[in-house]
Design a protein around this motif. Structure first.
Motif, PDB file in Angstrom:
ATOM      1  N   TYR A 150       0.858  -1.359  -0.058  1.00 30.12           N
ATOM      2  CA  TYR A 150      -0.014   0.022  -0.008  1.00 30.12           C
ATOM      3  C   TYR A 150       0.647   1.241  -0.040  1.00 30.12           C
ATOM      4  O   TYR A 150       0.618   2.219  -0.825  1.00 30.12           O
ATOM      5  N   ILE A 151       1.913   1.260   0.810  1.00 31.24           N
ATOM      6  CA  ILE A 151       2.817   2.342   1.051  1.00 31.24           C
ATOM      7  C   ILE A 151       3.449   2.578  -0.408  1.00 31.24           C
ATOM      8  O   ILE A 151       3.647   3.773  -0.990  1.00 31.24           O
ATOM      9  N   SER A 152       3.775   1.565  -0.967  1.00 31.83           N
ATOM     10  CA  SER A 152       4.381   1.412  -2.358  1.00 31.83           C
ATOM     11  C   SER A 152       3.741   2.134  -3.518  1.00 31.83           C
ATOM     12  O   SER A 152       4.050   3.172  -4.217  1.00 31.83           O
ATOM     13  N   ASP A 153       2.214   1.767  -3.314  1.00 33.48           N
ATOM     14  CA  ASP A 153       1.315   2.614  -4.279  1.00 33.48           C
ATOM     15  C   ASP A 153       1.340   4.019  -4.044  1.00 33.48           C
ATOM     16  O   ASP A 153       1.224   5.096  -5.179  1.00 33.48           O
ATOM     17  N   LEU A 154       1.414   4.594  -2.704  1.00 33.21           N
ATOM     18  CA  LEU A 154       1.396   5.894  -2.418  1.00 33.21           C
ATOM     19  C   LEU A 154       2.599   6.487  -2.995  1.00 33.21           C
ATOM     20  O   LEU A 154       2.562   7.744  -3.491  1.00 33.21           O
ATOM     21  N   LYS A 155       3.959   5.800  -2.883  1.00 33.97           N
ATOM     22  CA  LYS A 155       4.954   6.582  -3.420  1.00 33.97           C
ATOM     23  C   LYS A 155       5.122   6.682  -4.842  1.00 33.97           C
ATOM     24  O   LYS A 155       5.772   7.494  -5.356  1.00 33.97           O
ATOM     25  N   PHE A 156       4.489   5.695  -5.498  1.00 32.15           N
ATOM     26  CA  PHE A 156       4.259   5.869  -6.950  1.00 32.15           C
ATOM     27  C   PHE A 156       3.875   7.224  -7.352  1.00 32.15           C
ATOM     28  O   PHE A 156       4.014   7.876  -8.019  1.00 32.15           O
ATOM     29  N   LEU A 157       2.487   7.611  -6.449  1.00 30.68           N
ATOM     30  CA  LEU A 157       1.965   8.999  -6.660  1.00 30.68           C
ATOM     31  C   LEU A 157       3.062  10.076  -6.237  1.00 30.68           C
ATOM     32  O   LEU A 157       3.059  11.028  -6.832  1.00 30.68           O
ATOM     33  N   GLN A 158       3.683   9.722  -5.176  1.00 35.99           N
ATOM     34  CA  GLN A 158       4.702  10.896  -4.819  1.00 35.99           C
ATOM     35  C   GLN A 158       5.752  10.895  -5.867  1.00 35.99           C
ATOM     36  O   GLN A 158       6.407  12.120  -6.177  1.00 35.99           O
ATOM     37  N   LYS A 159       6.272   9.631  -6.387  1.00 39.25           N
ATOM     38  CA  LYS A 159       7.316  10.216  -7.359  1.00 39.25           C
ATOM     39  C   LYS A 159       6.709  10.647  -8.637  1.00 39.25           C
ATOM     40  O   LYS A 159       7.549  11.449  -9.353  1.00 39.25           O
TER      41      LYS A 159
END
Length: 480
Positions: A381-390
């Motif tokens: 889940y955190i990784s999906d959020l980090k894709f948005l951050q990237k």
């Protein structure tokens, strides 16, 4: 029925006048910008004080006691309410299963007998929402003859969903499962009968014969237990009605289909007051967008023109980036299914995400968590959020996508997604500042779901059962 007279007649006269007023408001809302004219929003024909089930079907319900017994206060911490992007000092007041107040720092405007929890140094925020899970799917340990078992699926869902709850996910949109298992778990958890997030179930995927989740090689999860194959507009309408009847909170369709089939499905779902999401690719995304679906799952290939049409029509996207990245990282490619006859890689998926953000498309957050992948929580889940951050989001904007935006996409924005008076009390407390550092989401301290404390000090918390009394003292004293 006889004619009402006297007080009864006046009562019914006021009722009819009020109902006509509600319907008039509904007609006006339906013709306003941003609301599909064919979407029958049941709120427009219900009284403002009407109690309904806490799901998108909005069936009238009888009031029942729910949540915390009394008043619960979280004080001393930072509040990230998902209404605005900045956290602030304050206190949150809960009564039963509703938020009743968000107070500024220093205020103690709550009952003297309230239960007060000090959350100094922590962040209080809305519970996270995962827009794409398959909680009832088999895990690697599931025996082959249990893959399509309704009972086994319900039990494995309980375990998978508890993992999500421990990690701060208080609502999920379940995107298909075997037989009635998704509906069983949804109803069970809506009544707080076990610890777990709210489950908004799609039930069966609806696809054309041989479409996604019905394609070869045939497996238990590519069978009629999981997927409803439909052919022709009338059959697609019938499939939507069948799914609604079973208790669906939304409708999930998948390519392939013909333009008249997807149009029929969307029209029928919208008449029933349910949103439609589509797991589709290439030309099928364009067909679905043209038909008026409400959201598109995954970062699958689509043209720039289709992306622009999504933006113009207000159609949301749930990219589920990490599930595909995980496949690339473990298998190297994505192959072996007739419903995915196209090329993609990490860069092409990321390009789709960037283009959708640049076009102004509403982006929600979902993982496509399935089977053994639940063990990757919260990292996936955190990784999906980090894709948005990237791709340009701030951590705070990513959190707002995971809460407020997700609730709005699944038509629950009036009840979930923000910390505001009147909203359902689905709340998490984080050790750290997740609005500044997304990795802080791995440090969940407390979870409150529907007003009940369900995670305490980072551990699943189940209150001890309180026994009901016997009818009379026993054994009877007169026995001899």
């Amino acid at each position: 029925m006889g004619r009402a007279t006297g007080k009864q007649g006046k009562k019914w006269g006021r009722y009819i006048a009020s109902l006509c007023s509600i319907i008039a408001v509904g007609v006006a809302l339906g013709s306003s910008a941003g609301i599909a004219q064919d979407f029958h929003d049941r709120r427009t024909v219900q009284f403002s004080q009407q109690i309904t089930a806490d799901n998108p079907q909005r069936t009238p319900a009888v009031s029942r006691k729910q949540g915390f017994d009394g008043t619960l206060v979280l004080t001393g911490g930072r509040i990230f309410d998902s209404v605005k992007a900045q956290a602030y000092a304050g206190s949150l007041v809960i009564q039963q299963n509703k938020i009743v107040a968000v107070l500024p720092a220093g205020s103690h405007d709550w009952p003297v007998d309230a239960t007060v929890i000090d959350v100094t140094g922590k962040t209080v925020m809305p519970g996270l929402i995962d827009m794409h899970v398959h909680a009832t799917y088999p895990t690697p340990q599931t025996p082959a003859d249990m893959h399509a078992s309704e009972g086994h699926a319900t039990l494995r869902a309980l375990r998978s969903l508890q993992i999500l709850l421990e990690n701060g996910i208080t609502s999920v949109r379940d995107m298909s499962g075997p037989l009635n298992a998704p509906y069983i778990i949804s109803e069970w958890l809506e009544k707080d009968m076990a610890p777990g997030p709210r489950v908004f179930a799609a039930g069966h995927i609806i696809t054309g014969t041989g479409g996604h989740a019905a394609d070869r090689p045939l497996t238990a999860i590519h069978s009629a237990a999981y997927t409803r194959e439909a052919d022709g507009p009338d059959d697609w309408r019938k499939a939507v009605r069948e799914t609604f009847k079973l208790g669906a909170s939304h409708i999930k369709i998948a390519s392939h289909f013909a333009p008249d089939e997807v149009k029929a499905a969307v029209e029928e779902a919208h008449r029933l007051g349910l949103k439609v999401t589509c797991d589709c690719e290439t030309i099928y995304i364009a067909m679905a967008v043209e038909a008026g679906v409400d959201s598109i799952e995954h970062p699958l290939p689509r043209t720039d023109a289709t992306i622009q049409m999504m933006a113009k029509k207000g159609i949301a996207a749930i990219p589920t980036m990490q599930v595909y990245q995980g496949g690339f990282d473990t298998r190297g490619d994505y192959a072996g299914t007739a419903s995915r006859r196209f090329s993609m890689n990490s860069q092409s998926n990321y390009d789709v995400l960037k283009k959708m953000i640049a076009a102004g498309i509403t982006i929600g957050v979902g993982t496509d968590n399935i089977g053994g992948a639940f063990g990757l929580s919260p990292n996936i889940y955190i990784s999906d959020l980090k894709f948005l951050q990237k791709a340009g989001y701030t951590p705070a904007k990513a959190l707002m996508a995971a809460t407020r935006v997700n609730a709005q996409i699944m038509d629950m924005g009036d009840k979930l997604g923000t910390l505001e008076p009147g909203k359902l009390a689905d709340i998490i407390v984080i050790n750290g500042n997740p609005d500044q550092d997304l990795d802080a989401l791995s440090r969940v301290d407390t979870v409150i779901r529907n007003g009940n404390i369900v995670v305490k000090d980072g551990q699943l918390f189940v209150p001890r059962h309180v026994s009901a009394p016997l009818p009379k003292p026993s054994p009877p004293e007169n026995l001899h």
